[in-house]
Design an enzyme around this catalytic site. Structure first.
Site, PDB file in Angstrom:
ATOM      1  N   SER A 142      -8.602  12.473  21.595  1.00  0.00           N
ATOM      2  CA  SER A 142     -10.028  12.686  21.889  1.00  0.00           C
ATOM      3  C   SER A 142     -10.502  11.591  22.826  1.00  0.00           C
ATOM      4  CB  SER A 142     -10.828  12.590  20.577  1.00  0.00           C
ATOM      5  OG  SER A 142     -12.214  12.514  20.837  1.00  0.00           O
ATOM      6  N   TYR A 155     -13.056   9.427  12.032  1.00  0.00           N
ATOM      7  CA  TYR A 155     -12.559  10.346  13.059  1.00  0.00           C
ATOM      8  C   TYR A 155     -12.160   9.561  14.319  1.00  0.00           C
ATOM      9  CZ  TYR A 155     -12.413  14.032  16.575  1.00  0.00           C
ATOM     10  OH  TYR A 155     -12.008  14.871  17.575  1.00  0.00           O
TER      11      TYR A 155
HETATM   12  N1  LIG Z   1     -14.168  20.131  19.985  1.00  0.00           N
HETATM   13  C1  LIG Z   1     -14.261  18.896  20.444  1.00  0.00           C
HETATM   14  O1  LIG Z   1     -15.328  18.460  20.926  1.00  0.00           O
HETATM   15  C2  LIG Z   1     -13.070  17.999  20.385  1.00  0.00           C
HETATM   16  C3  LIG Z   1     -13.112  16.792  21.101  1.00  0.00           C
HETATM   17  C4  LIG Z   1     -12.031  15.936  21.046  1.00  0.00           C
HETATM   18  C5  LIG Z   1     -10.908  16.268  20.313  1.00  0.00           C
HETATM   19  N2  LIG Z   1     -10.890  17.444  19.623  1.00  0.00           N
HETATM   20  C6  LIG Z   1      -9.703  17.729  18.815  1.00  0.00           C
HETATM   21  O2  LIG Z   1      -9.187  19.000  19.098  1.00  0.00           O
HETATM   22  C7  LIG Z   1      -8.466  19.477  17.968  1.00  0.00           C
HETATM   23  C8  LIG Z   1      -8.890  20.909  17.674  1.00  0.00           C
HETATM   24  O3  LIG Z   1     -10.237  20.899  17.239  1.00  0.00           O
HETATM   25  P1  LIG Z   1     -11.280  22.044  17.651  1.00  0.00           P
HETATM   26  O4  LIG Z   1     -12.362  21.408  18.422  1.00  0.00           O
HETATM   27  O5  LIG Z   1     -10.579  23.191  18.203  1.00  0.00           O
HETATM   28  O6  LIG Z   1     -11.936  22.389  16.228  1.00  0.00           O
HETATM   29  P2  LIG Z   1     -11.678  23.613  15.234  1.00  0.00           P
HETATM   30  O7  LIG Z   1     -11.961  24.912  15.874  1.00  0.00           O
HETATM   31  O8  LIG Z   1     -12.393  23.247  13.985  1.00  0.00           O
HETATM   32  O9  LIG Z   1     -10.103  23.556  15.012  1.00  0.00           O
HETATM   33  C9  LIG Z   1      -9.488  22.736  14.092  1.00  0.00           C
HETATM   34  C10 LIG Z   1      -8.330  23.513  13.511  1.00  0.00           C
HETATM   35  O10 LIG Z   1      -7.603  22.650  12.631  1.00  0.00           O
HETATM   36  C11 LIG Z   1      -7.286  23.377  11.468  1.00  0.00           C
HETATM   37  N3  LIG Z   1      -7.187  22.444  10.333  1.00  0.00           N
HETATM   38  C12 LIG Z   1      -8.114  21.570   9.910  1.00  0.00           C
HETATM   39  N4  LIG Z   1      -7.693  20.955   8.797  1.00  0.00           N
HETATM   40  C13 LIG Z   1      -6.471  21.472   8.515  1.00  0.00           C
HETATM   41  C14 LIG Z   1      -5.543  21.253   7.478  1.00  0.00           C
HETATM   42  N5  LIG Z   1      -5.793  20.394   6.476  1.00  0.00           N
HETATM   43  N6  LIG Z   1      -4.383  21.935   7.502  1.00  0.00           N
HETATM   44  C15 LIG Z   1      -4.120  22.831   8.483  1.00  0.00           C
HETATM   45  N7  LIG Z   1      -4.980  23.096   9.497  1.00  0.00           N
HETATM   46  C16 LIG Z   1      -6.136  22.406   9.505  1.00  0.00           C
HETATM   47  C17 LIG Z   1      -8.450  24.332  11.274  1.00  0.00           C
HETATM   48  O11 LIG Z   1      -8.060  25.480  10.526  1.00  0.00           O
HETATM   49  P3  LIG Z   1      -8.457  25.635   8.972  1.00  0.00           P
HETATM   50  O12 LIG Z   1      -9.842  25.104   8.802  1.00  0.00           O
HETATM   51  O13 LIG Z   1      -8.330  27.096   8.717  1.00  0.00           O
HETATM   52  O14 LIG Z   1      -7.425  24.832   8.232  1.00  0.00           O
HETATM   53  C18 LIG Z   1      -8.802  24.720  12.706  1.00  0.00           C
HETATM   54  O15 LIG Z   1      -8.088  25.873  13.111  1.00  0.00           O
HETATM   55  C19 LIG Z   1      -8.772  18.512  16.819  1.00  0.00           C
HETATM   56  O16 LIG Z   1      -7.704  17.595  16.658  1.00  0.00           O
HETATM   57  C20 LIG Z   1      -9.986  17.772  17.323  1.00  0.00           C
HETATM   58  O17 LIG Z   1     -10.108  16.496  16.763  1.00  0.00           O
HETATM   59  C21 LIG Z   1     -11.921  18.317  19.667  1.00  0.00           C
END
Ligand SMILES: NC(=O)c1ccc[n+]([C@@H]2O[C@H](COP(=O)([O-])OP(=O)(O)OC[C@H]3O[C@@H](n4cnc5c(N)ncnc54)[C@H](OP(=O)(O)O)[C@@H]3O)[C@@H](O)[C@H]2O)c1
Length: 248
Positions: A142, A155
């Site tokens: 991130s 986080y």
């Molecule tokens: N969106 C942003 O602004 C942003 C910015 C920087 C970095 N990121 C990073 O990008 C990555 C993806 O996030 P996103 O933004 O796409 O959010 P998201 O849509 O909430 O995706 C997160 C995914 O992780 C899965 N997950 C969470 N806890 C889990 C667990 N204990 N076991 C297995 N799967 C798990 C969730 O599925 P379930 O809930 O069904 O388990 C979900 O599919 C993350 O690492 C996040 O930190 C995002």
């Protein structure tokens, strides 16, 4: 990274960034496996992208990680790419945290999912990956790894740790021929942290199009927009970014 003919495991691939990558990597000609906790989301993803393979698992649990690694290796012997994408984001004030073990256990989950799981899953799969052609590990960190958001203290720290770990892993694996890449997202419009928190941010498709093009071009550490600047910023620029992020 060649985008064709891979067998790719994307953690958290049923929603947000993981799903957008799964769609594109599948379209580019790779076999794609996704995992997550919510069976309904996994099935929804499978309905949208033909040929997607799904596994239900909770990556906060070491036993689930071991079982996932065992099953995926058994079912997909050609597995050559791991994308550690799953993550959660909790916003809280440490001063408000109740002094109970239950409260701590809830906070600890964020460390387990965001930091422990990528390390453990990589360790579990490395003996298999390194025997495949073109093995790759991709960690999703991130922009907050570089300048933290105080409202999400664990986080931000897990992402800084994951960035550091990625650099060490890349160095260690040069000699065994495994590529280690890092995707550094800025704010992207997903449900991270809860629905509605990221509606101001970059559209996920726009972000994923750029990331996949740059993976194909062979880049090792890939940001977008603000995170592209921040990952290369000077200490003074990082301090200014920290002030900006945390001033309201
Ligand atoms: N969106 C942003 O602004 C942003 C910015 C920087 C970095 N990121 C990073 O990008 C990555 C993806 O996030 P996103 O933004 O796409 O959010 P998201 O849509 O909430 O995706 C997160 C995914 O992780 C899965 N997950 C969470 N806890 C889990 C667990 N204990 N076991 C297995 N799967 C798990 C969730 O599925 P379930 O809930 O069904 O388990 C979900 O599919 C993350 O690492 C996040 O930190 C995002």
């Amino acid at each position: 990274m060649n985008l064709q003919n891979n067998t790719i495991l994307i953690t958290g691939g049923a929603s947000g960034i993981g799903f957008a990558l799964a769609q594109r990597l599948r379209e580019a000609g790779s076999d794609v496996i996704i995992c997550g906790r919510r069976a309904d989301k996994l099935r929804e993803a499978q309905d949208k992208v033909s040929g997607l393979h799904i596994y239900e698992c909770d990556l906060a649990q070491a036993t689930d990680r071991a079982e996932l690694a065992r099953q995926v290796q058994a079912d997909f012997p050609a597995l050559n790419v791991l994308i550690n994408n799953a993550g959660i984001q909790n916003r809280f004030q440490l001063a408000d945290l109740p002094p109970s073990l239950e409260a701590w256990e809830e906070q600890r989950q964020e460390i387990a999912i965001n930091f422990e799981a990528p390390i453990h899953l990589t360790a579990l799969l490395l003996p298999h990956l390194r025997q495949q052609p073109n093995p790759v590990v991709i960690n999703v960190s991130s922009g907050l790894a570089f300048a933290p958001m105080a409202a999400a203290p664990i986080y931000s720290a897990t992402k800084a740790a994951l960035h550091s770990f990625t650099l060490s892993l890349r160095q260690q694996l040069v000699s065994v021929g495994v590529s280690v890449l890092e995707i550094v997202p800025p704010g992207v419009n997903t449900d991270l942290g809860g629905p509605g928190l990221h509606t101001w941010a970059v559209p996920v498709d726009e972000f994923a199009d750029s990331i996949v093009a740059r993976l194909a071009a062979g880049e090792q550490e890939i940001g977008y927009g603000t995170s592209e600047k921040i990952r290369q910023a000077s200490r003074a620029e990082l301090d200014a970014r920290f002030e900006q992020i945390n001033s309201h």
